[in-house]
Design a protein around this motif. Structure first.
Motif, PDB file in Angstrom:
ATOM      1  N   VAL A 198       5.182   8.938  34.346  1.00  0.00           N
ATOM      2  CA  VAL A 198       4.957   7.568  33.876  1.00  0.00           C
ATOM      3  C   VAL A 198       4.440   7.568  32.446  1.00  0.00           C
ATOM      4  O   VAL A 198       4.888   6.772  31.607  1.00  0.00           O
ATOM      5  CB  VAL A 198       3.982   6.826  34.810  1.00  0.00           C
ATOM      6  N   ALA A 199       3.488   8.451  32.140  1.00  0.00           N
ATOM      7  CA  ALA A 199       2.921   8.498  30.791  1.00  0.00           C
ATOM      8  C   ALA A 199       3.989   8.867  29.762  1.00  0.00           C
ATOM      9  O   ALA A 199       4.064   8.271  28.677  1.00  0.00           O
ATOM     10  CB  ALA A 199       1.767   9.502  30.747  1.00  0.00           C
ATOM     11  N   GLY A 213      -1.862  15.292  19.012  1.00  0.00           N
ATOM     12  CA  GLY A 213      -2.845  16.302  19.380  1.00  0.00           C
ATOM     13  C   GLY A 213      -3.006  16.516  20.866  1.00  0.00           C
ATOM     14  O   GLY A 213      -3.593  17.507  21.291  1.00  0.00           O
ATOM     15  N   SER A 214      -2.483  15.591  21.696  1.00  0.00           N
ATOM     16  CA  SER A 214      -2.600  15.753  23.142  1.00  0.00           C
ATOM     17  C   SER A 214      -1.313  16.335  23.707  1.00  0.00           C
ATOM     18  O   SER A 214      -0.265  16.315  23.050  1.00  0.00           O
ATOM     19  CB  SER A 214      -2.887  14.406  23.812  1.00  0.00           C
ATOM     20  N   PHE A 215      -1.375  16.859  24.925  1.00  0.00           N
ATOM     21  CA  PHE A 215      -0.209  17.467  25.554  1.00  0.00           C
ATOM     22  C   PHE A 215       0.878  16.417  25.732  1.00  0.00           C
ATOM     23  O   PHE A 215       0.654  15.350  26.304  1.00  0.00           O
ATOM     24  CB  PHE A 215      -0.597  18.055  26.914  1.00  0.00           C
ATOM     25  N   ASN A 216       2.076  16.717  25.208  1.00  0.00           N
ATOM     26  CA  ASN A 216       3.209  15.789  25.263  1.00  0.00           C
ATOM     27  C   ASN A 216       2.901  14.451  24.597  1.00  0.00           C
ATOM     28  O   ASN A 216       3.613  13.469  24.824  1.00  0.00           O
ATOM     29  CB  ASN A 216       3.660  15.542  26.701  1.00  0.00           C
ATOM     30  N   CYS A 223      -4.479  10.121  31.933  1.00  0.00           N
ATOM     31  CA  CYS A 223      -5.841  10.021  32.448  1.00  0.00           C
ATOM     32  C   CYS A 223      -6.226   8.563  32.708  1.00  0.00           C
ATOM     33  O   CYS A 223      -6.852   8.248  33.731  1.00  0.00           O
ATOM     34  CB  CYS A 223      -6.824  10.666  31.477  1.00  0.00           C
ATOM     35  N   ARG A 224      -5.848   7.675  31.781  1.00  0.00           N
ATOM     36  CA  ARG A 224      -6.169   6.256  31.968  1.00  0.00           C
ATOM     37  C   ARG A 224      -5.472   5.697  33.208  1.00  0.00           C
ATOM     38  O   ARG A 224      -6.040   4.894  33.958  1.00  0.00           O
ATOM     39  CB  ARG A 224      -5.752   5.448  30.739  1.00  0.00           C
ATOM     40  N   MET A 225      -4.221   6.110  33.408  1.00  0.00           N
ATOM     41  CA  MET A 225      -3.464   5.613  34.567  1.00  0.00           C
ATOM     42  C   MET A 225      -4.066   6.081  35.881  1.00  0.00           C
ATOM     43  O   MET A 225      -4.072   5.342  36.870  1.00  0.00           O
ATOM     44  CB  MET A 225      -2.005   6.053  34.465  1.00  0.00           C
ATOM     45  N   MET A 229      -5.292   3.401  38.553  1.00  0.00           N
ATOM     46  CA  MET A 229      -4.686   3.376  39.876  1.00  0.00           C
ATOM     47  C   MET A 229      -5.746   3.449  40.974  1.00  0.00           C
ATOM     48  O   MET A 229      -5.630   2.785  42.009  1.00  0.00           O
ATOM     49  CB  MET A 229      -3.697   4.540  40.003  1.00  0.00           C
ATOM     50  N   ALA A 230      -6.786   4.246  40.749  1.00  0.00           N
ATOM     51  CA  ALA A 230      -7.878   4.321  41.720  1.00  0.00           C
ATOM     52  C   ALA A 230      -8.594   2.980  41.827  1.00  0.00           C
ATOM     53  O   ALA A 230      -8.913   2.515  42.924  1.00  0.00           O
ATOM     54  CB  ALA A 230      -8.854   5.426  41.319  1.00  0.00           C
TER      55      ALA A 230
END
Length: 347
Positions: A198-199, A213-216, A223-225, A229-230
């Motif tokens: 999704v990200a 700078g972040s992965f992909n 992380c936000r998703m 979702m929780a």
């Protein structure tokens, strides 16, 4: 274009097919433009995903999320994808009462629990059930009008100057809320790889949201998703609008299992209707009578269509009984013999 120097690429289409192509105007700025170049050079249509051979990690193929890693003599691999799947959402049934939930009848007190049993289920027909499994390409929903306008401007600026958009708190909330609703339409409990899909789909559709700078360039969104979702599941539990979530609430657990992370009842792989609500207008009593009628129909001949309709109607009643009581295969065969007929196994 990022460069004017011609770039030579090797595009692998399959195990025995590859194409050598040359980008005379250099490497495109966007991944979408590169995909169009590959489609035109290889005569491809439809949806594709590109991978590149990463020499830093043992020459394995990695999903391509940015054209900045493309150099002369880079090896690309084409993954053919299916079109985006669409799902129609329907309102769910009201919350269930606090009476004992679809337990086995009083004459079934000897039922044993086998959590690893594989239960075969008939195909449901209720409009409130999920109809799609997790898509290979996750469809990002449309956001509010204001958010969409900002994203369009941000994407245009990214194409020209690689300027990334910093979303406001209101815009961020709108994006995460809509995405959480779309995820729940497929899965209430997504896996880590699902959040990654999704990200990446979000930053691919709206490149201005990429995070350098972040992965992909999408790890922060992942992380936000997860957090959103929780929180979204917690809201649905509080409102009592989702049977498959309330079954995992502390109120629905026995005293010895009254811990948030203990004995969670979640769908198995490729299962889309784990714990459905009852059909609209039906109650536990009416469906129990339907089950008795179903047993009588099994004694008749040439009534497969009637049996099929009754099995579809009692799907929610039967599924909740299985999830709550976790009966053995022998007990299921005794209570629901029609479930093991050839028509129900091969649906």
């Amino acid at each position: 274009m990022a460069e004017n120097t011609p770039v030579r690429l090797l595009v692998i289409l399959s195990e025995d097919s590859s194409v050598r192509m040359e980008l005379r105007k250099g490497i495109p700025n966007s991944l979408e433009e590169l995909m169009d170049e590959v489609k035109n050079a290889c005569g491809l249509e439809g949806y594709i995903r590109l991978q590149y051979k990463d020499t830093d990690f043992g020459n394995i193929f990695v999903n391509l999320t940015s054209t900045t890693v493309i150099k002369d003599l880079t090896i690309l691999k084409v993954i053919q994808l299916e079109p985006d799947s669409t799902v129609v959402l329907y309102p769910v049934d009201p919350p269930m009462s606090s009476t004992p939930l679809f337990g086995l009848d009083s004459d079934d007190s000897s039922v044993s629990a086998h959590t690893d049993d594989t239960i075969l289920l008939s195909s449901p027909s209720s409009d409130s059930l999920r109809t799609q499994q997790w898509p290979r390409v996750f469809p990002i929903p449309r956001f509010s009008y204001d958010t969409e306008c900002q994203l369009q401007r941000g994407n245009a600026e990214y194409m020209t100057s690689q300027t990334r958009l910093t979303p406001s708190s209101k815009m961020l909330s709108d994006i995460l809320e809509k995405v959480a609703e779309s995820i729940y339409a497929y899965k209430p409990y997504p896996e880590d790889s699902d959040f990654s899909d999704v990200a990446e789909a979000l930053t691919r559709k709206h490149p201005c949201l990429k995070e350098p700078g972040s992965f992909n360039e999408s790890y922060g969104w992942k992380c936000r998703m997860k957090i959103k979702m929780a929180n979204y599941r917690t809201q649905l539990k509080a409102h009592g609008t989702s049977a498959e979530l309330t079954v995992n609430s502390l109120k629905s657990k026995s005293q010895e299992d009254s811990y948030p992370a203990k004995n969670l009842k979640r769908p198995r792989r490729a299962e889309v209707n784990h714990f459905p609500s009852l059909p609209s207008g039906e109650t536990t009593g009416s469906l129990k009578q339907e089950k008795i009628s179903l047993l009588a129909e099994l004694q008749k001949r040439n009534n497969r269509q009637t049996i099929k309709e009754k099995m579809a109607k009692t799907f929610g009643y039967r599924r909740q009984e299985i999830v709550h009581k976790q009966p053995s295969i022998e007990d299921i065969m005794a209570r629901w013999p029609a479930l093991f007929q050839m028509e129900e196994v091969c649906f």
